[in-house]
Design a protein around this motif. Structure first.
Motif, short mmCIF file in Angstrom:
data_model
loop_
_atom_site.label_atom_id
_atom_site.label_comp_id
_atom_site.label_asym_id
_atom_site.label_seq_id
_atom_site.Cartn_x
_atom_site.Cartn_y
_atom_site.Cartn_z
N PHE A 64 0.81 -1.21 0.00
CA PHE A 64 0.00 0.00 0.00
C PHE A 64 0.84 1.26 0.00
O PHE A 64 0.37 2.33 -0.28
N GLN A 65 2.10 1.15 0.35
CA GLN A 65 2.97 2.33 0.27
C GLN A 65 3.74 2.37 -1.04
O GLN A 65 4.63 3.19 -1.22
N MET A 154 -7.76 3.38 6.19
CA MET A 154 -6.45 3.91 5.83
C MET A 154 -5.68 4.42 7.04
O MET A 154 -4.53 4.85 6.89
N MET A 172 -5.73 -1.24 5.59
CA MET A 172 -4.98 -0.97 4.38
C MET A 172 -3.53 -0.60 4.68
O MET A 172 -2.74 -0.38 3.75
N SER A 174 -2.02 1.97 5.46
CA SER A 174 -1.52 3.18 4.80
C SER A 174 -0.89 4.15 5.79
O SER A 174 -0.10 4.99 5.41
N GLU A 194 -4.26 4.06 -3.92
CA GLU A 194 -4.71 2.98 -3.06
C GLU A 194 -5.88 2.24 -3.71
O GLU A 194 -6.01 1.02 -3.60
#
Length: 630
Positions: A64-65, A154, A172, A174, A194
């Motif tokens: 996710f990054q 997130m 997620m 994030s 995302e």
């Protein structure tokens, strides 16, 4: 039965069975080794053909990054779906229990299959700033009997909040800010990335995916409609503002020049759809300046046409193999087709969804739009506040609505007439420390981001029409905590449909005072803090702050005070400093209309237009003039 138990049983068996057991176990081990070796060495494994054996991994922080190239077909041993029944949505965890470890909230195939129904999963995601939007999104679906949904969190704050509310949520990872990031900001663009990573990860699970933004609401179960087009790889909403059909069939693709909007779109786990998601993801990760929606439109429109057949409304797109359908804008509504045109109403259709696009006040404007449409879920305290409410019946001459042409001049004449009454209502609400219920706002022409003739050609915009508050007012400023020493006390607001909302509690409906404005000198028109035989309070026009405080001191426990008119109802504050602070606040409450073909083409609204002789609605004539009227 475990391996240890198996060997214990074998040891207690006869020699013949020992030989048989040994042969079977060795065969299983050899076969397993061969299958897994083949799986890992395959260049392009099929998630469909090996779904019993393999599963894409859950999404990691690196995925996710954007720090690694996530491969959605990596092979892992499958954990069979849990035999435990799926927990009902809104069933909160037991008290005195701890939240499970964060790792248990990772997105996995098992989690998706548990929540999916008829092989469909509906997904949205966001950060804590959109908590109320997400709860509204979930509530609409569950009220429609739809429970096959998941929410991506997130940030940890949202993850925890949704867990304790009984909403199915996944992490997620994030580690995003919990505040509103603002449209077009770098973090906003990160959220778009995302989305495509999420789509690219879920499709290999073999489920259909209805992906949604959080700033929309479901008004009708969309799944039967989507099932009408089983051949479609992707069904997308659009920013179209002109109807191409008058029934509930797909929009005619040849007549949709507007952007495809990725706030609502449905994906089937076909090879074409997975290829599109993969290439779209690679495009966005390669260039962080590309807006996700622009990227989607560019890649899908690389090839557009021909039609798949004569009847379905589907079109070949992207690589020539992907079957695309465009959801009708009349019932999968944008902020324009729903709030401005009410296109569904004019075509006698029932809308499936509304997405808060085409608005001018950021997240606050989106929330207010949904509240105006009575499709936003607020807590009970929103409908019953300390100090109570103030409302009024607006007075508008028919001529201001219908006479003459619908143009800039007639539009501003109509708006200014309403602004003067609203300004008075804000003053009285400030004096009485009450929350102001705003009236419907009538407009004669539309507002957009570019020059236009008043309404968009081909649209179903009626003139005049009740326009959203953000067409005229700066909602962010109205809700902002401004320094009281400069702008006076805050004046809370409610949307024009507030009194019609079914969520309005009985204790508010039953606590009501009607105030009738009267002319000084007329019968029974005198300053009094008692009602007449009909329960109506008669209030002389041009009452000042001191009079209002005295008259309404006996009615502080009344929940709703409604004025019959705000015309000339208030003459002013007792102190000039208070007056100045109020004026500073009011000046910042109104925005712009846009646009003429002049450069610049916008025109500023002015809350105190009536104090300026010969005021006219003109765009700034120079750069020095291009500023709000304060």
């Amino acid at each position: 039965m475990g391996l240890k138990d198996t060997f214990q049983e074998v040891a207690a068996s006869k020699p013949l069975f020992l030989t048989i057991y040994t042969t079977v176990i060795v065969g299983i081990l050899v076969s397993s080794f061969y299958v897994f070796s083949a799986a890992y060495s395959a260049k392009d494994s099929s998630p469909t053909s090996t779904s019993w054996l393999s599963s894409p991994p859950s999404l990691s922080k690196a995925d996710f990054q954007h720090l690694s190239n996530y491969s959605p077909v990596s092979m892992h041993a499958v954990t069979p779906p849990s035999s435990e029944p799926v927990k009902p949505i809104w069933e909160v965890p037991p008290r005195n229990t701890k939240m499970p470890p964060t790792k248990t909230f990772r997105l996995t195939k098992e989690l998706v299959l548990q929540r999916a129904k008829d092989n469909v999963i509906i997904v949205t995601f966001g950060n804590f700033a959109f908590m109320d939007f997400i709860l509204t999104w979930v509530k609409h679906l569950t009220d429609l009997g739809v429970s096959n949904l998941l929410v991506g969190a997130m940030d940890t704050k949202l993850l925890e909040a949704l867990y304790w509310r009984g909403v199915p949520v996944f992490d997620m990872e994030s580690h995003m800010s919990t505040i509103d990031v603002g449209w077009g900001s770098p973090t906003f663009h990160k959220m778009g990335r995302e989305k495509v990573i999420l789509i690219d990860a879920i499709l290999p699970f073999g489920v259909e995916l209805l992906m949604c933004d959080t700033d929309m609401a479901w008004l009708k179960n969309p799944l039967p409609y989507l099932a009408r087009y089983p051949e479609a790889d992707v069904l997308t909403s659009s920013d179209l503002v002109v109807p191409t059909v008058v029934d509930d069939s797909l929009d005619i693709w040849q007549q949709v020049p507007a952007a495809y909007n990725i706030g609502i779109f449905h994906w089937r786990p076909t090879e074409s759809a997975k290829k599109l998601a993969r290439e779209w993801k690679e495009m966005l990760l390669a260039d962080d300046k590309i807006w996700d929606q622009n990227g989607f439109n560019d890649i899908v429109r690389k090839q557009l046409g021909p039609s798949v057949d004569e009847d379905s409304g589907l079109v070949y797109a992207f690589d020539g193999n992907l079957k695309l359908g465009i959801l009708p804008a009349s019932i999968f509504c944008s902020g324009h087709t729903y709030f401005v045109q009410a296109m569904y109403e004019q075509l006698r259709l029932k809308p499936y969804a509304v997405h808060t696009t085409f608005q001018y006040a950021g997240t606050d404007g989106k929330r207010h739009r949904l509240r105006e449409g009575m499709v936003f879920y607020d807590p009970p305290e929103y409908y019953d506040v300390p100090g109570g409410f103030l409302s009024f019946k607006p007075s508008i001459p028919k001529s201001l609505l219908f006479d003459g042409q619908h143009n800039i001049e007639s539009h501003f004449t109509l708006i200014n007439y309403q602004l003067k009454q609203i300004r008075t209502a804000f003053a009285i609400a400030s004096v009485l420390n009450r929350t102001l219920v705003l009236p419907p706002l009538w407009c004669r022409i539309d507002r957009l981001w570019f020059a236009h003739p008043g309404v968009l050609e081909g649209s179903l915009t009626r003139q005049p029409f009740i326009c959203p508050l953000d067409h005229v007012f700066e909602i962010q400023m109205m809700l902002k905590e401004l320094p009281e020493e400069e702008f006076g006390p805050r004046i809370n607001i409610r949307e024009y449909s507030f009194l019609d909302n079914p969520a309005m509690p009985k204790q508010v409906k039953d606590s009501w005072l009607n105030v009738q404005s009267c002319q000084v000198g007329s019968k029974d028109c005198q300053v009094s803090n008692s009602t007449n035989s009909k329960g109506v309070l008669r209030l002389p026009r041009h009452s000042n702050e001191e009079t209002l405080k005295m008259v309404f001191s006996n009615f502080k426990d009344i929940k709703m005070i409604q004025f019959s008119s705000m015309q000339d109802a208030f003459s002013g504050f007792m102190e000039q400093a208070r007056e100045d602070r109020f004026r500073n606040r009011m000046k910042r409450y109104v925005g712009i209309w846009c646009c003429t073909d002049h450069n610049p083409g916008h025109i500023y609204y002015d809350m105190f237009w009536d104090e300026k002789p010969n005021w006219k609605p003109l765009p700034p004539q120079s750069a020095a003039d291009d500023h709000p009227p304060w």
